[in-house]
Every structure is written in C-alpha cells, then in structure tokens.
Design a protein around this motif. Structure first.
Motif, short mmCIF file in Angstrom:
data_model
loop_
_atom_site.label_atom_id
_atom_site.label_comp_id
_atom_site.label_asym_id
_atom_site.label_seq_id
_atom_site.Cartn_x
_atom_site.Cartn_y
_atom_site.Cartn_z
N UNK A 83 27.45 2.20 -17.67
CA UNK A 83 28.00 3.35 -16.95
C UNK A 83 27.62 3.38 -15.48
N UNK A 84 26.63 2.57 -15.07
CA UNK A 84 26.16 2.61 -13.68
C UNK A 84 26.44 1.32 -12.92
N UNK A 85 26.61 0.20 -13.64
CA UNK A 85 26.83 -1.07 -12.94
C UNK A 85 27.57 -2.05 -13.84
N UNK A 86 28.21 -3.02 -13.19
CA UNK A 86 28.73 -4.20 -13.86
C UNK A 86 28.05 -5.40 -13.21
N UNK A 87 27.46 -6.26 -14.02
CA UNK A 87 26.81 -7.47 -13.52
C UNK A 87 27.43 -8.67 -14.22
N UNK A 88 27.99 -9.58 -13.43
CA UNK A 88 28.61 -10.79 -13.94
C UNK A 88 27.79 -11.99 -13.47
N UNK A 89 27.43 -12.88 -14.39
CA UNK A 89 26.77 -14.13 -14.05
C UNK A 89 27.60 -15.29 -14.56
N UNK A 90 27.76 -16.30 -13.73
CA UNK A 90 28.45 -17.52 -14.12
C UNK A 90 27.43 -18.66 -14.07
N UNK A 91 27.37 -19.44 -15.14
CA UNK A 91 26.39 -20.52 -15.23
C UNK A 91 27.07 -21.80 -15.69
N UNK A 92 26.43 -22.95 -15.37
CA UNK A 92 26.92 -24.22 -15.89
C UNK A 92 26.41 -24.39 -17.32
N UNK A 93 26.71 -25.51 -17.94
CA UNK A 93 26.37 -25.69 -19.35
C UNK A 93 24.90 -25.99 -19.59
N UNK A 94 24.12 -26.09 -18.50
CA UNK A 94 22.66 -26.17 -18.64
C UNK A 94 22.03 -24.79 -18.51
N UNK A 95 22.86 -23.78 -18.31
CA UNK A 95 22.35 -22.42 -18.18
C UNK A 95 21.89 -22.06 -16.78
N UNK A 96 22.16 -22.91 -15.79
CA UNK A 96 21.78 -22.61 -14.42
C UNK A 96 22.83 -21.69 -13.80
#
Length: 396
Positions: A83-96
C-alpha cells in the motif's frame, strides 16, 4: 543427467570459476564425463570459458581450463507490491541484481491504479537492466493479504482497496509470456532472509513484519507453512485481551474488511498504537507521525521515551510468544518499518519474551530491511526459471 549435474555445480559453487577437477570432485563424475558435459553446456550457451587467472599466466605446463556459468543468458524479476511502495528487482540467473526500481504509492490508491504502477515500474527496471520485458524467464510477486499461490489469486487484501480478486497473474503472464507467481509478502520475506539475510542456513524460522500491520511468514523444517486456507501467520488478528466477540476475520470477504481496519493485535502493538502511546506520554514524533524521534530519544535515555518503548516491547513480546510457544522456531527475524529502531526496540522485546516462553528464542533484526520481500520474490522466480534453463539439455 551429467550435464544437468555439472550445470548445477557451476551455478551454485561459491567460486565464480571452476576447473574440470573441481567439477569432478563436486559431482562425483569422472573427468571425461565432466568434459563431455561441459561441451554440451557450452554448445547450448549455458557456460563459457573464463579468462586465465593472472597468477597462472606464467605457470609451467598447460594451464587448467576454467569455466563459469553464463548468468546473463536469462533474467528474472521479483516484485514487492504494497500500500505504500512498489519495489521491482531484476536479476540475472545467478541472482545478481542488475536493476531496481522503487515507486512510492499515494494513500488511497486502488487496485487497478496500483497495477498500472507495477507495470510501469517493471518496464523501467528491465530497461535499466538492458533487456526487454519479453526477455524475462520468470516473475514472482509478493503482496499483503491472504493469497492462494496455487491458483495465483489474492483472496483478501485489507490494506489495498480493490486489489483482492484483480487478475494480476493473468495480466502479467499475457504481457510477459513467462511463468508468473504470486505469494503473500511475508512468506516471500522469510524466503529472502533464508537466502541472503539474517536467517541464512536456518531450518526453522519465523519472520515477523512489524509496522502498521503485523504478519508472519513461517518455515518449519525447511518447508513453508501456509495453512489449510493459506492464511497462516496472520498474527495481527490474534486477540490477547478479552473483549466483545467479533466475526472471525477468516470469514470476512474483501469488501467487508476495510483498508483501514486493523486486527486486535495490530491495534495493540502496531505502529499506530506506538504513536498513540508516544503522544500520550508527551514524546515528540517526526513529520507524519514518524517514530524515529521516539527511538532516538529512548536511545539517549529520555525517561518518557524509554517507558513508551518498554510498553511497546512488552505488548509485542506477548503476541510473539504465542508463535514461539506453538512453533518453537529457534530463530525469529523481525522486519518491517519498526525493525529500523534496531536494538533500542529489539533488546527489550527479547527481555520480555524470555519470561513468556519455555525455551529461549533467538530474535534478530532483518538483514534485508524493506527489500526482503523483493529478494524473496527473486529467489522464487529463480526456482521457477530452472525448468527453462535445463530444458535444452534434457531434450537434446
């Protein structure tokens, strides 16, 4: 099968590069079998030869071949929707993590407008990572409320009007053309803390989100516990004090449980209750009711602030003791906005808790802060992408 075993070893090894001898030791395969597997993986673009180490450049004899996983062959996204934020993370297949985008949400934003924000934030994050939305291999979404992960539905979301029942998963799946998963936010947060946070290596752990609302993610014996109705961990609705009976929260529908309606324990020990105690004690708060000045004053020894923190810790410990007594998790990780107070708040929580339980519980602050949900979503998306990763070599 040998190629899959070698791929798994290359992906999960603590070292970024490995030799054939290393892979033989890790997999139990012979050196020729490892060499053949590496040829297959290289052919499919999943591993590559790593540059020769500088210290080996002057070595006598033929240098050992080093290989590494081509993590950039695919990408995944983890999304924390609240309700207060949207956080998007994109990572490679090593999780970086290759890109992250955070967007503040205005009070009163409804479900459809929130979904539009999610889509824009995801578009921006993948562009920052240098890919397109169609390049994603899997996406995992965390959201507050009661969620059915198997059906991909949000059943109840009191904090976001118009969010329950919205076809979030089908809309994202049609747009991205990849697996899309959705889960309760604290269930993903505990996964994130076990992967890269305060609960790394823990077999049983409870993650408690402590802020305006209070909820728990539970892992017992390495297995997430969601309950028969996917509503396990709703600590905020525990009633510690006798009062007028009300309808059971689990029986309420989304349109009957308003976005501002808190559970009994949230009204007793949540952020709003702590602000109320501070005002009653005459302790100044920050803009918008920020509790940071309260904890700063308590840290400096202000008697009124210390008394408020002690009262808040005692209330919270009583509710937390219910989980500890029933589950005996061994480790409790506290996240959410109030966890930013650190030891000023957690030390009195531990002190009060030790008098309410039969065995000690290890209570730690979250190591991931407000990124715990998104990190856990990344971990879930990486797991979902594994079938696509191995598909070319299992079908060869």
């Amino acid at each position: 099968m040998n190629a899959v075993a070698v791929l798994d070893a290359v992906r999960t090894a603590s070292s970024s590069t490995l030799r054939v001898a290393d892979l033989a030791a890790l997999t139990g395969l012979s050196r020729p079998a490892v060499t053949r597997a590496l040829a297959t993986l290289t052919e499919h673009g999943l591993v590559e030869t790593a540059p020769e180490a500088p210290e080996a450049a002057g070595a006598v004899g033929r240098p050992a071949q080093h290989v590494r996983f081509r993590a950039g062959v695919g990408h995944v996204a983890g999304i924390d929707i609240g309700p207060h934020k949207v956080l998007v993370m994109v990572a490679d297949l090593a999780g970086e993590v290759r890109a992250a985008r955070r967007v503040a949400i205005s009070p009163g934003t409804d479900g459809p407008r929130l979904f539009d924000t999610v889509r824009t934030a995801l578009d921006d994050a993948v562009a920052e990572a240098g890919i397109t939305p169609g390049d994603l291999w899997a996406v995992s979404v965390g959201t507050p409320g009661v969620v059915d992960p198997a059906r991909g539905e949000v059943l109840l979301a009191p904090s976001i009007p118009g969010w329950a029942g919205l076809p979030v998963v089908p809309r994202l799946r049609d747009w991205l053309n990849c697996p899309v998963l959705i889960d309760n936010d604290v269930d993903l947060a505990v996964l994130g803390e076990r992967w890269r946070g305060a609960a790394t290596g823990a077999d049983s752990v409870v993650f408690v989100q402590w802020g305006e609302r209070i909820g728990a993610g539970i892992v017992i014996g390495g297995t997430p516990h969601r309950g028969a109705s996917n509503a396990a961990g709703e600590l905020g609705f525990v009633r510690l004090q006798p009062g007028t009976p009300t309808a059971a929260p689990a029986a309420r529908s989304a349109d009957r449980l308003g976005p501002d309606e808190l559970g009994p324990f949230e009204r007793l020990a949540g952020a709003a209750a702590i602000r109320g105690m501070a005002r009653e004690a005459g302790v100044a708060l920050g803009d918008g009711g920020d509790t940071a000045p309260l904890f700063d004053a308590a840290r400096d020894g202000d008697p009124e602030a210390v008394a408020v923190v002690e009262q808040a810790a005692a209330r919270f410990a009583h509710g937390l003791s219910v989980l500890v007594l029933l589950l005996d998790p061994g480790l409790v990780v506290i996240g959410g906005g109030l966890s930013r107070a650190g030891e000023t708040l957690l030390e009195p929580v531990r002190r009060h808790l030790q008098h309410l339980t039969l065995v000690p519980a290890n209570v730690r602050a979250s190591a991931l802060g407000d990124s715990a949900v998104a990190v856990g979503a990344l971990r879930r998306a990486l797991t979902a992408s594994e079938a696509r990763l191995t598909e070319p070599i299992t079908e060869a």
